[in-house]
Design a protein around this motif. Structure first.
Motif, mmCIF file in Angstrom:
data_model
loop_
_atom_site.group_PDB
_atom_site.id
_atom_site.type_symbol
_atom_site.label_atom_id
_atom_site.label_comp_id
_atom_site.label_asym_id
_atom_site.label_seq_id
_atom_site.Cartn_x
_atom_site.Cartn_y
_atom_site.Cartn_z
ATOM 1 N N LEU A 141 0.829 -1.202 0.000
ATOM 2 C CA LEU A 141 0.000 0.000 0.000
ATOM 3 C C LEU A 141 0.866 1.256 0.000
ATOM 4 O O LEU A 141 0.620 2.191 -0.767
ATOM 5 N N VAL A 142 1.873 1.285 0.853
ATOM 6 C CA VAL A 142 2.747 2.456 0.936
ATOM 7 C C VAL A 142 3.501 2.648 -0.379
ATOM 8 O O VAL A 142 3.639 3.778 -0.876
ATOM 9 N N GLU A 143 3.960 1.552 -0.970
ATOM 10 C CA GLU A 143 4.710 1.644 -2.235
ATOM 11 C C GLU A 143 3.814 2.161 -3.359
ATOM 12 O O GLU A 143 4.228 2.996 -4.175
ATOM 13 N N ARG A 144 2.583 1.685 -3.418
ATOM 14 C CA ARG A 144 1.683 2.078 -4.508
ATOM 15 C C ARG A 144 1.170 3.509 -4.355
ATOM 16 O O ARG A 144 0.790 4.136 -5.349
ATOM 17 N N THR A 145 1.138 4.023 -3.125
ATOM 18 C CA THR A 145 0.548 5.344 -2.883
ATOM 19 C C THR A 145 1.566 6.414 -2.545
ATOM 20 O O THR A 145 1.249 7.604 -2.649
ATOM 21 N N GLY A 146 2.757 6.016 -2.101
ATOM 22 C CA GLY A 146 3.710 6.995 -1.602
ATOM 23 C C GLY A 146 3.255 7.625 -0.298
ATOM 24 O O GLY A 146 3.657 8.741 0.044
ATOM 25 N N ALA A 147 2.424 6.919 0.457
ATOM 26 C CA ALA A 147 1.814 7.467 1.668
ATOM 27 C C ALA A 147 2.860 7.848 2.703
ATOM 28 O O ALA A 147 3.839 7.125 2.916
#
Length: 334
Positions: A184-190
């Motif tokens: 999730l973090v990788e796909r969103t840059g969150a």
């Protein structure tokens, strides 16, 4: 560490009484439910607080002199549910909770990543447990295509309001373990989406919460203290994905999850059960759990969540609080 209680088990009484229960346990925080699967029972002036400083100050005044403070907001639900009466409502609850957090001087909102349908036009969430075939990977890619833009936007909202959204690693969600939160973090840059480390759901998946905390490090921003007992003789026959639940009828007491979805009855001879702290893992284990969290953030909130059906509301909290405070004391001595 800062120790508190998630208030869902205390929704049977008004907030001042719930605060007294927490104080009597020797704990200093209460995590307030603000929507999702459960109502904001202890924030009846939610809408007013969002726009009125007087309403906000009146609400915060309930905590003055009690020794108990707000320990984050919680709106666990399925904000990606394909049916708008569930998904859109839960998503709006997350947005409102982020805004409420800023109004109350809070910086943590707990929720779940959510789970979409498995294909366009689907009306039920589809949790891929084991993607051994190519079609399952197609489903996952479709679901990430829905989840990534949603959480990219939610991350921006959280950043604007100085809030970290803490996702519970909960099965029947797209994000439920270390690999999926990293994806999730990788796909969103969150930057403002992390993890609420609830040990219980990791235990029954045969994960080690201490190892997960050390693997994820600063992605862990909040924690829940809830235990699990694996019933090994039953698990040996049915596995931990034991699916022998019973649908409750409308004339039986049941909990609504949104729309026409309801909590089912747990198997009577289950492969695993939620239990009070100490009934699945001893105080020494919880000391190590707190140690791993302290290495990340010594001021992190760790809030008891009580779902042990063999114990009453207060009785279960007393059992859990005794173990958690003993673990914290042992950590301090060390």
């Amino acid at each position: 560490m800062r120790l508190g209680v998630y208030d869902a088990i205390l929704h049977d009484r008004p907030l001042p009484d719930a605060i007294r229960v927490v104080a009597d346990l020797g704990l200093t925080g209460i995590e307030l439910n603000t929507g999702g699967f459960l109502p904001a029972a202890h924030v009846p002036t939610f809408d007013e607080i969002l726009v009125s400083d007087a309403a906000r100050d009146d609400f915060l005044g309930l905590f003055e002199g009690t020794g108990v403070e707000i320990a984050g907001l919680n709106c666990n639900g399925n904000p990606l549910h394909p049916r708008p009466e569930i998904g859109e409502r839960h998503a709006q609850d997350v947005r409102r909770s982020i805004r409420l957090a800023e109004r109350l001087g809070q910086h943590r909102v707990v929720t779940m990543s959510g789970l979409p349908a498995g294909e366009p036009g689907g009306t039920r969430p589809n949790w891929i447990v084991n993607a051994w075939n190519s079609a399952a990977l197609d489903v996952l890619e479709y679901q990430w295509g829905i989840a990534a833009p949603f959480w990219r936007d939610m991350d921006a909202l959280a950043r604007d309001h100085d809030v970290k959204v803490a996702l519970e690693l909960h099965p029947q969600n797209l994000v439920f373990n270390t690999a999926t939160i990293r994806e999730l973090v990788e796909r969103t840059g969150a930057t403002n989406v992390g993890v609420e480390l609830d040990a219980s759901h990791l235990f029954w998946q045969q994960m080690d919460p201490v190892a997960v905390a050390r693997e994820l490090g600063p992605l862990v921003v909040h924690a829940a203290a809830k235990d699990v007992r694996v019933n090994h003789e039953v698990a040996a026959l049915h596995g931990v994905l034991d699916n022998r639940f019973r649908r409750l009828s409308p004339d039986e007491p049941r909990v609504n999850l949104g729309g026409d979805e309801w909590v089912n009855e747990w198997p009577t001879d289950s492969a695993w059960d939620f239990v009070a702290l100490g009934r699945g893992h001893d105080t020494a284990y919880w000391t190590e759990f707190l140690r791993a969290l302290r290495e990340i953030d010594p001021d992190m909130w760790v809030n008891i969540e009580h779902e042990d059906v063999s114990l009453g509301r207060i009785e279960g909290l007393e059992v859990a609080a005794a173990v958690l405070t003993a673990a914290d004391a042992a950590l301090g001595e060390a």
